[in-house]
Design a protein around this motif. Structure first.
Motif, mmCIF file in Angstrom:
data_model
loop_
_atom_site.group_PDB
_atom_site.id
_atom_site.type_symbol
_atom_site.label_atom_id
_atom_site.label_comp_id
_atom_site.label_asym_id
_atom_site.label_seq_id
_atom_site.Cartn_x
_atom_site.Cartn_y
_atom_site.Cartn_z
ATOM 1 N N ARG A 1 4.987 24.225 1.530
ATOM 2 C CA ARG A 1 4.708 25.577 1.049
ATOM 3 C C ARG A 1 5.056 26.576 2.157
ATOM 4 O O ARG A 1 4.439 26.571 3.232
ATOM 5 C CB ARG A 1 3.226 25.754 0.689
ATOM 6 C CG ARG A 1 2.704 24.738 -0.316
ATOM 7 C CD ARG A 1 3.403 24.868 -1.665
ATOM 8 N NE ARG A 1 2.794 24.021 -2.670
ATOM 9 C CZ ARG A 1 3.471 23.250 -3.534
ATOM 10 N NH1 ARG A 1 4.794 23.222 -3.468
ATOM 11 N NH2 ARG A 1 2.857 22.531 -4.434
ATOM 12 N N ILE A 2 6.047 27.399 1.903
ATOM 13 C CA ILE A 2 6.480 28.411 2.853
ATOM 14 C C ILE A 2 6.105 29.787 2.301
ATOM 15 O O ILE A 2 6.469 30.123 1.172
ATOM 16 C CB ILE A 2 8.009 28.358 3.101
ATOM 17 C CG1 ILE A 2 8.445 26.949 3.506
ATOM 18 C CG2 ILE A 2 8.405 29.381 4.155
ATOM 19 C CD1 ILE A 2 7.917 26.483 4.830
ATOM 20 N N ALA A 3 5.371 30.561 3.089
ATOM 21 C CA ALA A 3 5.055 31.963 2.778
ATOM 22 C C ALA A 3 3.939 32.119 1.765
ATOM 23 O O ALA A 3 4.003 32.959 0.857
ATOM 24 C CB ALA A 3 6.299 32.735 2.347
ATOM 25 N N GLY A 4 2.870 31.332 1.925
ATOM 26 C CA GLY A 4 1.614 31.714 1.305
ATOM 27 C C GLY A 4 0.990 32.830 2.142
ATOM 28 O O GLY A 4 1.330 33.017 3.311
ATOM 29 N N ASP A 5 0.091 33.586 1.558
ATOM 30 C CA ASP A 5 -0.556 34.656 2.324
ATOM 31 C C ASP A 5 -1.382 34.087 3.471
ATOM 32 O O ASP A 5 -1.959 33.000 3.363
ATOM 33 C CB ASP A 5 -1.464 35.487 1.413
ATOM 34 C CG ASP A 5 -0.686 36.556 0.650
ATOM 35 O OD1 ASP A 5 0.546 36.604 0.810
ATOM 36 O OD2 ASP A 5 -1.318 37.326 -0.090
ATOM 37 N N GLY A 6 -1.450 34.838 4.557
ATOM 38 C CA GLY A 6 -2.251 34.429 5.701
ATOM 39 C C GLY A 6 -3.741 34.458 5.397
ATOM 40 O O GLY A 6 -4.201 35.193 4.525
ATOM 41 N N PHE A 7 -4.489 33.649 6.128
ATOM 42 C CA PHE A 7 -5.955 33.591 5.981
ATOM 43 C C PHE A 7 -6.529 34.693 6.853
ATOM 44 O O PHE A 7 -6.879 34.484 8.016
ATOM 45 C CB PHE A 7 -6.441 32.211 6.414
ATOM 46 C CG PHE A 7 -7.885 31.954 6.102
ATOM 47 C CD1 PHE A 7 -8.305 31.749 4.802
ATOM 48 C CD2 PHE A 7 -8.830 31.900 7.112
ATOM 49 C CE1 PHE A 7 -9.634 31.493 4.505
ATOM 50 C CE2 PHE A 7 -10.159 31.649 6.836
ATOM 51 C CZ PHE A 7 -10.570 31.438 5.534
ATOM 52 N N SER A 8 -6.632 35.880 6.272
ATOM 53 C CA SER A 8 -6.972 37.060 7.056
ATOM 54 C C SER A 8 -7.956 37.926 6.282
ATOM 55 O O SER A 8 -7.617 38.507 5.245
ATOM 56 C CB SER A 8 -5.696 37.863 7.362
ATOM 57 O OG SER A 8 -5.923 38.849 8.317
ATOM 58 N N PHE A 9 -9.205 38.003 6.800
ATOM 59 C CA PHE A 9 -10.286 38.721 6.121
ATOM 60 C C PHE A 9 -11.090 39.529 7.146
ATOM 61 O O PHE A 9 -11.112 39.194 8.328
ATOM 62 C CB PHE A 9 -11.202 37.739 5.392
ATOM 63 C CG PHE A 9 -10.493 36.938 4.328
ATOM 64 C CD1 PHE A 9 -10.424 37.393 3.025
ATOM 65 C CD2 PHE A 9 -9.878 35.737 4.649
ATOM 66 C CE1 PHE A 9 -9.773 36.666 2.044
ATOM 67 C CE2 PHE A 9 -9.213 34.994 3.680
ATOM 68 C CZ PHE A 9 -9.160 35.467 2.372
ATOM 69 N N VAL A 10 -11.763 40.570 6.663
ATOM 70 C CA VAL A 10 -12.522 41.440 7.553
ATOM 71 C C VAL A 10 -13.782 41.917 6.833
ATOM 72 O O VAL A 10 -13.810 42.012 5.600
ATOM 73 C CB VAL A 10 -11.657 42.642 8.012
ATOM 74 C CG1 VAL A 10 -11.321 43.551 6.835
ATOM 75 C CG2 VAL A 10 -12.315 43.398 9.152
ATOM 76 N N THR A 11 -14.831 42.213 7.597
ATOM 77 C CA THR A 11 -16.079 42.743 7.045
ATOM 78 C C THR A 11 -16.185 44.240 7.332
ATOM 79 O O THR A 11 -15.594 44.733 8.304
ATOM 80 C CB THR A 11 -17.276 42.019 7.675
ATOM 81 O OG1 THR A 11 -17.168 42.072 9.097
ATOM 82 C CG2 THR A 11 -17.332 40.568 7.230
ATOM 83 N N PRO A 12 -16.949 44.985 6.522
ATOM 84 C CA PRO A 12 -17.089 46.430 6.743
ATOM 85 C C PRO A 12 -17.670 46.758 8.121
ATOM 86 O O PRO A 12 -17.283 47.756 8.746
ATOM 87 C CB PRO A 12 -18.031 46.879 5.622
ATOM 88 C CG PRO A 12 -17.874 45.846 4.557
ATOM 89 C CD PRO A 12 -17.620 44.562 5.276
ATOM 90 N N GLU A 13 -18.610 45.962 8.574
ATOM 91 C CA GLU A 13 -19.195 46.150 9.894
ATOM 92 C C GLU A 13 -18.933 44.905 10.734
ATOM 93 O O GLU A 13 -18.497 43.879 10.229
ATOM 94 C CB GLU A 13 -20.697 46.411 9.770
ATOM 95 C CG GLU A 13 -21.040 47.650 8.960
ATOM 96 C CD GLU A 13 -22.535 47.842 8.808
ATOM 97 O OE1 GLU A 13 -23.285 47.210 9.589
ATOM 98 O OE2 GLU A 13 -22.957 48.599 7.913
ATOM 99 N N LYS A 14 -19.242 45.004 12.017
ATOM 100 C CA LYS A 14 -19.014 43.883 12.914
ATOM 101 C C LYS A 14 -19.751 42.642 12.408
ATOM 102 O O LYS A 14 -20.940 42.686 12.115
ATOM 103 C CB LYS A 14 -19.494 44.234 14.323
ATOM 104 C CG LYS A 14 -19.121 43.203 15.371
ATOM 105 C CD LYS A 14 -19.507 43.688 16.768
ATOM 106 C CE LYS A 14 -19.087 42.681 17.826
ATOM 107 N NZ LYS A 14 -19.439 43.136 19.187
ATOM 108 N N SER A 15 -19.009 41.523 12.317
ATOM 109 C CA SER A 15 -19.580 40.313 11.732
ATOM 110 C C SER A 15 -20.248 39.456 12.795
ATOM 111 O O SER A 15 -20.043 39.626 14.003
ATOM 112 C CB SER A 15 -18.481 39.501 11.047
ATOM 113 O OG SER A 15 -17.591 38.966 12.018
ATOM 114 N N ALA A 16 -21.039 38.489 12.323
ATOM 115 C CA ALA A 16 -21.667 37.526 13.226
ATOM 116 C C ALA A 16 -20.622 36.718 13.985
ATOM 117 O O ALA A 16 -20.825 36.360 15.157
ATOM 118 C CB ALA A 16 -22.584 36.600 12.430
#
Length: 363
Positions: free
Chosen positions: A178-193
């Motif tokens: 599998r070439i070019a699936g989306d990256g595993f990249s996530f973010v929270t609204p505030e600083k996460s644990a």
């Protein structure tokens, strides 16, 4: 498919001795070789098994006494394993894919297909894709919008390539790549644990539980010439720039290359290795099986990392690394030897304490 010993020697550029008119049809291990096979007896240890089979000819090493081994002919290269690579190429019968487009394939009208291309059953080729001359697209493959495959690409069955990917010549993808699936990249609204724990090396602080918001992958993947990717391996898209893999790099099965990573030329990523996002892997690097590379670090040119190691910080060029966390291999071996001595050392300490305390009581 058959070749004489003389033909093989000429094609490989290695000495051919004995009855060089003898024809062979396949390669075999010495113990199971038949009279028309070329036994792969590339070391004295392997050659011990020649009497167990019926081989009349063998691939040996340069100084071997082929007549004493009971053979009628032999190939005797200076580097047998390298000669073996060319032999296997010559005798590879392939997968039986013939040029042409199978009737069940779905090929958009706006696809640029080169000469002598094979597109197998149930393939889907999206608009704007370009496929180079002599390429093979095996059954059930998918090629995304505006992607480019160079000449003589070879995609085995069930390979999928996402949008806007650029791949050079002589690319090989084993089943399930599998070439070019989306990256595993996530973010929270505030600083996460997780962010707090990483910054403090353990303390999560007072961060609250939050949902994860997806960061879309706007980049794609760029792959150079002569790259091979093993079965069920994945290379993720970059976030805003392409994830890149250099020329001549070979990627084993079940390998993950994360978003934004850069992998250099002639590098080996062995089975179950994982390269986290935004890491830079240099040229001529070897990552042994199950090696993990942390995100946002670099591994310099010529580095060798032993299997199962976890690389958590930058590695200068030319180092040989091992362990978790990975350290210079000689240092890691000293640590390992010291660990093996710990039980005896603890027994010795206990005996010394007992002797000292008993001596104090006697006084």
């Amino acid at each position: 498919m058959a070749y004489t010993i003389a033909e093989l020697g000429k094609a490989l550029g290695v000495p051919a001795v004995g009855d060089t008119a003898m024809r062979i049809t396949r390669l075999s291990e010495p113990a199971s070789a038949g009279p028309d096979d070329l036994a792969l007896a590339m070391t004295p240890k392997f050659a011990q098994a020649i009497p167990e089979g019926d081989a009349r000819a063998a691939l040996l090493w340069a100084e071997a006494d082929w007549q004493a081994l009971g053979l009628r002919a032999a190939l005797m290269p200076e580097r047998p394993r390298y000669a073996m690579s060319s032999l296997t190429e010559m005798l590879d019968q392939g997968q039986g894919f013939a040029p042409g487009i199978h009737p069940s394939a779905v090929v958009d009208a706006a696809v640029d297909i080169g000469d002598n291309v094979s597109i197998g059953p149930f393939c889907v080729i999206s608009a704007g894709a370009r496929i180079g001359d002599g390429s093979v697209i095996g059954p059930h493959c998918f090629i995304g919008w505006d992607s480019t495959l160079g000449q003589q690409a070879f995609l085995r069955e069930h390979v999928s390539i996402g949008a806007r990917v650029s791949i050079g010549d002589r690319f090989i993808a084993q089943p399930g790549v599998r070439i070019a699936g989306d990256g595993f990249s996530f973010v929270t609204p505030e600083k996460s644990a997780v962010e707090a724990a990483r910054a403090t090396l353990g303390d999560q602080g007072d961060a609250k539980a939050q949902g994860w918001h997806r960061i879309h992958s706007l980049g794609s993947v760029t792959i150079g010439d002569d790259v091979e990717v093993g079965a069920n391996s994945t290379i993720d898209c970059g976030t805003v720039r392409d994830t890149r893999v250099g020329n001549g790099t070979k990627i084993d099965s079940l390998v993950q290359v994360g978003h934004n990573a850069v992998v250099g030329d002639n590098t080996l990523l062995c089975a179950q290795a994982g390269v986290a996002g935004s890491s830079v892997i240099g040229n001529n690097v070897v990552l042994g099986g199950q090696t993990g590379v942390s995100d946002n670090i670099f591994v310099g040119d010529g580095v060798i990392v032993g299997g199962g190691s976890k690389v958590l910080s930058n590695v200068p060029a030319g180092r040989t690394m091992l362990g978790y966390p990975a350290t210079a291999m000689d240092r890691q071996m000293d640590i390992y030897k010291a660990q093996r001595r710990l039980p005896k050392l603890l027994r010795d300490v206990a005996a010394l304490r007992k002797a000292v305390f008993k001596s104090d009581k006697d006084d």
